[in-house]
Design a protein around this motif. Structure first.
Motif, mmCIF file in Angstrom:
data_model
loop_
_atom_site.group_PDB
_atom_site.id
_atom_site.type_symbol
_atom_site.label_atom_id
_atom_site.label_comp_id
_atom_site.label_asym_id
_atom_site.label_seq_id
_atom_site.Cartn_x
_atom_site.Cartn_y
_atom_site.Cartn_z
ATOM 1 N N ASN A 11 9.791 16.110 -40.440
ATOM 2 C CA ASN A 11 10.631 16.575 -41.534
ATOM 3 C C ASN A 11 10.843 18.080 -41.508
ATOM 4 O OD1 ASN A 11 12.171 16.061 -43.880
ATOM 5 N ND2 ASN A 11 10.460 16.758 -45.153
ATOM 6 N N ASN A 12 9.806 18.835 -41.127
ATOM 7 C CA ASN A 12 9.888 20.292 -41.174
ATOM 8 C C ASN A 12 9.619 20.984 -39.848
ATOM 9 O OD1 ASN A 12 10.387 20.573 -44.055
ATOM 10 N ND2 ASN A 12 8.308 19.785 -44.315
ATOM 11 N N ASN A 13 9.443 20.224 -38.768
ATOM 12 C CA ASN A 13 9.082 20.846 -37.503
ATOM 13 C C ASN A 13 9.907 20.231 -36.375
ATOM 14 O OD1 ASN A 13 7.875 21.838 -35.153
ATOM 15 N ND2 ASN A 13 5.820 21.820 -36.027
ATOM 16 N N ALA A 14 10.731 21.040 -35.745
ATOM 17 C CA ALA A 14 11.573 20.565 -34.644
ATOM 18 C C ALA A 14 10.757 20.265 -33.391
ATOM 19 C CB ALA A 14 12.648 21.601 -34.321
ATOM 20 N N PHE A 15 9.498 20.704 -33.343
ATOM 21 C CA PHE A 15 8.648 20.500 -32.174
ATOM 22 C C PHE A 15 7.346 19.801 -32.574
ATOM 23 C CE2 PHE A 15 11.232 24.267 -31.432
ATOM 24 C CZ PHE A 15 11.854 23.913 -30.253
ATOM 25 N N MET A 16 7.432 18.742 -33.369
ATOM 26 C CA MET A 16 6.220 18.054 -33.820
ATOM 27 C C MET A 16 5.450 17.479 -32.637
ATOM 28 S SD MET A 16 4.786 17.729 -36.696
ATOM 29 C CE MET A 16 3.111 17.821 -36.174
ATOM 30 N N LEU A 17 6.186 16.889 -31.669
ATOM 31 C CA LEU A 17 5.568 16.386 -30.446
ATOM 32 C C LEU A 17 6.521 16.658 -29.297
ATOM 33 C CD1 LEU A 17 3.401 14.701 -28.920
ATOM 34 C CD2 LEU A 17 4.784 12.684 -29.456
ATOM 35 N N VAL A 18 6.022 17.302 -28.258
ATOM 36 C CA VAL A 18 6.846 17.623 -27.096
ATOM 37 C C VAL A 18 6.052 17.285 -25.835
ATOM 38 C CG1 VAL A 18 8.015 19.451 -25.791
ATOM 39 C CG2 VAL A 18 8.008 19.520 -28.300
ATOM 40 N N VAL A 19 6.696 16.558 -24.929
ATOM 41 C CA VAL A 19 6.165 16.403 -23.582
ATOM 42 C C VAL A 19 7.073 17.256 -22.703
ATOM 43 C CG1 VAL A 19 5.678 14.825 -21.684
ATOM 44 C CG2 VAL A 19 5.326 14.069 -24.049
ATOM 45 N N ASP A 20 6.520 18.310 -22.152
ATOM 46 C CA ASP A 20 7.290 19.257 -21.345
ATOM 47 C C ASP A 20 7.303 18.778 -19.906
ATOM 48 O OD1 ASP A 20 7.987 21.497 -19.673
ATOM 49 O OD2 ASP A 20 7.667 22.800 -21.401
ATOM 50 N N GLY A 21 8.472 18.299 -19.450
ATOM 51 C CA GLY A 21 8.595 17.738 -18.110
ATOM 52 C C GLY A 21 8.431 18.756 -17.001
ATOM 53 N N GLY A 22 8.656 20.022 -17.287
ATOM 54 C CA GLY A 22 8.544 21.051 -16.249
ATOM 55 C C GLY A 22 7.144 21.583 -16.070
ATOM 56 N N THR A 23 6.364 21.627 -17.171
ATOM 57 C CA THR A 23 5.009 22.184 -17.082
ATOM 58 C C THR A 23 3.927 21.116 -17.162
ATOM 59 O OG1 THR A 23 4.827 22.509 -19.483
ATOM 60 C CG2 THR A 23 5.784 24.319 -18.189
ATOM 61 N N ASP A 24 4.329 19.845 -17.360
ATOM 62 C CA ASP A 24 3.382 18.726 -17.494
ATOM 63 C C ASP A 24 2.411 18.939 -18.643
ATOM 64 O OD1 ASP A 24 4.540 17.438 -15.318
ATOM 65 O OD2 ASP A 24 3.181 18.369 -13.880
ATOM 66 N N ASN A 25 2.916 19.507 -19.759
ATOM 67 C CA ASN A 25 2.092 19.742 -20.934
ATOM 68 C C ASN A 25 2.542 18.856 -22.081
ATOM 69 O OD1 ASN A 25 0.135 22.192 -20.764
ATOM 70 N ND2 ASN A 25 1.945 22.792 -19.602
#
Length: 169
Positions: free
Chosen positions: A135-149
């Motif tokens: 609701n308030n966070n555009a990055f609540m969960l991110v899997v970063d395909g470039g850094t494998d994080n």
């Protein structure tokens, strides 16, 4: 179709067309509209893709929707594809999967595959991020395909770790 009886069949209640058909317009109006005038709370307009094989087999392609456009070289490009196939036609054990692909940098790339045992995202393993907003966070969960994080609550990798958490966002 030139006879009046053929036209009447087409305009009547139900039509069967036994060959490929193209519907075309020279503007941006809808080429096909499905309308239901039923006033109850049941199913409204419905579009069925039916593979009516006399000998169904596992892995038969049940349907495919291709979104095709031109590139700047005037070539037809399948920009987006949705494909469905059955994977098991055994009575009582039927399974199917759906695959969604799109063009990325000129290559048809797997985006989402839904199967009876899993949901796969980015199976082609390209530098593609997966992001879930709250609701308030555009990055609540991110899997970063470039850094494998895997990032929670942040869009920034912190401390070089595999998991970056920011609960103060």
């Amino acid at each position: 179709m030139t006879r009046a009886s053929d036209t009447a069949k087409l305009l009547g209640a139900g039509a069967t067309i036994l060959d490929g058909t193209t519907i075309s317009t020279a503007d941006n109006t809808s080429q096909l509209t499905l309308t239901s005038t039923d006033a109850d709370s049941s199913l409204g307009p419905q579009l069925d893709f039916k593979r009516n094989s006399a000998s169904p087999a596992d892995n038969d392609l049940l349907g495919r929707i291709n979104f095709i456009g031109k590139n700047d070289a005037d070539e037809d490009v399948e920009f987006f594809i949705i494909r469905v196939k059955n994977t098991d036609v055994s009575d009582g054990a039927e399974d199917a999967d759906i695959a969604i692909r799109s063009m990325i940098a000129g290559t048809s790339t797997s985006r989402i595959n839904i199967r009876n045992t899993e949901i796969g995202i980015n199976e082609d393993g390209i530098d593609l991020d997966f992001r879930v907003e709250s609701n308030n966070n555009a990055f609540m969960l991110v899997v970063d395909g470039g850094t494998d994080n895997v990032l929670i609550g942040t869009g920034t990798v912190r401390n070089g770790g595999l998991l970056s958490i920011d609960f103060n966002s």
